[in-house]
Write a protein that holds these residues in place. Structure first.
Motif, PDB file in Angstrom:
ATOM      1  N   PRO A  66      53.544-129.916 -27.740  1.00  0.00           N
ATOM      2  CA  PRO A  66      53.480-128.996 -26.607  1.00  0.00           C
ATOM      3  C   PRO A  66      51.925-129.605 -25.632  1.00  0.00           C
ATOM      4  O   PRO A  66      51.198-130.430 -26.308  1.00  0.00           O
ATOM      5  CB  PRO A  66      52.803-128.128 -27.264  1.00  0.00           C
ATOM      6  N   TRP A  93      56.869-129.817 -23.238  1.00  0.00           N
ATOM      7  CA  TRP A  93      56.684-130.313 -24.345  1.00  0.00           C
ATOM      8  C   TRP A  93      56.672-132.161 -24.515  1.00  0.00           C
ATOM      9  O   TRP A  93      57.960-132.432 -23.850  1.00  0.00           O
ATOM     10  CB  TRP A  93      57.523-130.446 -25.581  1.00  0.00           C
ATOM     11  N   GLU A 139      60.753-128.629 -28.181  1.00  0.00           N
ATOM     12  CA  GLU A 139      60.567-129.575 -29.512  1.00  0.00           C
ATOM     13  C   GLU A 139      62.087-129.190 -29.428  1.00  0.00           C
ATOM     14  O   GLU A 139      62.588-130.608 -29.458  1.00  0.00           O
ATOM     15  CB  GLU A 139      59.632-128.974 -30.384  1.00  0.00           C
TER      16      GLU A 139
END
Length: 304
Positions: free
Chosen positions: A234, A242, A269
């Protein structure tokens, strides 16, 4: 009757002997089917076709990247054909996150001449196969941190990689081109890493646990071998985004592909993983088309 038979026999004998005729007996000859002669052809590289295929691939990937969020860079090199290409491959400010764990293991192997103790070998396995951060903390300390890593990068020719500050190994910055240089060292040698050390690192990269085997593995065909390391972290100070990266080797019949795809400022992600795999999948599917061949007849009067 006897006289007639004698005359007939004499005539046949004379004909068989061919006296005075100059010709021998007629012997029947068996004639087989016509023999097919293989046509001689030369297989040559099709330079024009290669340029067209490469331009089309780069254009299609660029279009795909323009439709995805955040920063995206990539680089590719096929060791079999020598074909290389990429976009932003020399951008040296892409964060590696866990991708730096391979660097740490390689640096410690170099400094110890491959003589890791049992605990360090276990730490190396956890770092790469499981992406264990605590193991990486311990190995970063043992390798000597930022200063030692700077010297290691210089020794193996990674000019676009800067180790993370202090204990923050995950803050190492690099470029796709340097990730490919690192892979070249692992595959072909260099930087004083022994073949045993290199095989160890690549073997660990081939044994990444299944839930972390995403990324450049999307370029693989059925039966290809994949060695990779991914990174994901992150970015709370960059709009809660991210960074997602993947680099590795995909090897199989007719190819030995080194590929690095790095993203940053991703909304999540999973989005980053989708982007990485989208690029990798496209490259894997079209790699063979980048080295086409053409055929020509062999010369009829070759020079001796």
């Amino acid at each position: 009757m006897r006289g007639k038979w004698m005359i007939a026999w004499g005539m046949l004998a004379a004909a068989g002997a061919g006296c005075g005729s100059g010709r021998g007996p007629v012997v029947p000859v068996t004639v087989g089917a016509p023999v097919k002669v293989a046509r001689c052809v030369l297989k040559l590289p099709d330079a024009r076709g290669a340029r067209v295929a490469r331009n089309r691939l780069e254009r299609d990937i660029s279009r795909y990247m323009s439709q995805r969020p955040g920063r995206i860079v990539y680089g590719a090199l096929d060791l079999v054909t020598g074909v290389s290409f990429g976009q932003g491959e020399h951008d040296r400010d892409m964060i590696t996150a866990s991708g730096a764990k391979v660097d740490i293991v390689a640096a410690l192997l170099h400094s110890r001449a491959g003589e890791l103790n049992e605990e360090e070998r276990e730490l190396a396995e956890r770092m790469i196969k499981e992406s264990d951060n605590k193991a990486a903390d311990a190995m970063w300390s043992r390798v000597g941190g930022t200063d030692v890593m700077t010297g290691f990068y210089d020794r193996i020719g990674l000019r676009e990689t800067t180790p993370g500050p202090g204990t923050y190994w995950g803050g190492t910055l690099t470029s796709p081109a340097d990730r490919i240089r690192l892979l070249q060292v692992l595959v072909r040698g260099g930087g004083e890493l022994s073949s045993t050390d290199r095989r160890l690192v690549l073997r660990l990269m081939e044994q990444v646990q299944p839930d972390q085997a995403w990324g450049v593995s999307a370029a693989a065909r059925p039966g290809d071998r994949v060695a990779l390391k991914n990174g994901w972290t992150p970015r709370p100070f960059i709009r809660e985004t991210w960074a997602v990266t993947s680099y590795g080797r995909v090897v199989g019949p007719g190819r030995d592909l080194l590929l690095a795809v790095q993203t940053d400022e991703q909304p999540g992600e999973e989005v980053g993983i989708e982007t990485v795999e989208g690029i990798a999948r496209t490259i894997g599917a079209r790699l063979d088309a980048l080295s086409p061949t053409t055929t020509r007849p062999c010369p009829t009067n070759p020079i001796a």
